[in-house]
Write an enzyme that holds these catalytic residues in place. Structure first.
Site, PDB file in Angstrom:
ATOM      1  N   CYS A 128      -0.218   3.931   2.544  1.00 16.66           N
ATOM      2  CA  CYS A 128       0.199   3.517   3.891  1.00 16.66           C
ATOM      3  C   CYS A 128       1.641   3.937   4.152  1.00 16.66           C
ATOM      4  O   CYS A 128       1.965   4.444   5.227  1.00 16.66           O
ATOM      5  CB  CYS A 128       0.065   2.002   4.055  1.00 16.66           C
ATOM      6  SG  CYS A 128      -1.617   1.378   3.869  1.00 16.66           S
ATOM      7  N   CYS A 175       0.826  -1.211   0.000  1.00 11.14           N
ATOM      8  CA  CYS A 175       0.000   0.000   0.000  1.00 11.14           C
ATOM      9  C   CYS A 175       0.863   1.267   0.000  1.00 11.14           C
ATOM     10  O   CYS A 175       1.487   1.590   1.009  1.00 11.14           O
ATOM     11  CB  CYS A 175      -0.939  -0.034   1.211  1.00 11.14           C
ATOM     12  SG  CYS A 175      -1.867   1.482   1.464  1.00 11.14           S
TER      13      CYS A 175
END
Length: 86
Positions: free
Chosen positions: A18, A15
């Site tokens: 993230c 991600c």
């Protein structure tokens, strides 16, 4: 009476948003050492992701005294993370 506060951070290695959140997370942890920070990778712990009904990452859940207080999905600012505990 002390309120136990926790920020649960659902993330994944793949991600990119993230990864972009990590400087904000570091600031949050430095500024709020009294708030427990728990990071959960959804690929390594799919049971937790299912239990908390995680549909996207990053997702943040604030808990106070073990009760879910607020949930945010997506990139967040330091102020937005802090406001999850107000």
């Amino acid at each position: 009476m002390v309120n136990v506060k926790e920020l649960i951070h659902f993330t994944a290695e793949w991600c990119q948003p993230c990864k972009a959140m990590m400087p904000v997370i570091t600031q949050f942890k430095d500024k709020h050492p009294d708030i427990i920070y728990t990071k959960i990778d959804i690929d390594e712990n799919p049971e937790a992701a299912s239990f908390f009904n995680i549909k996207g990452v990053p997702t943040f859940i604030s808990q106070i005294e073990g009760l879910n207080f607020e949930r945010r999905t997506g990139r967040s600012t330091l102020f937005q993370l802090e406001s999850m505990f107000n």
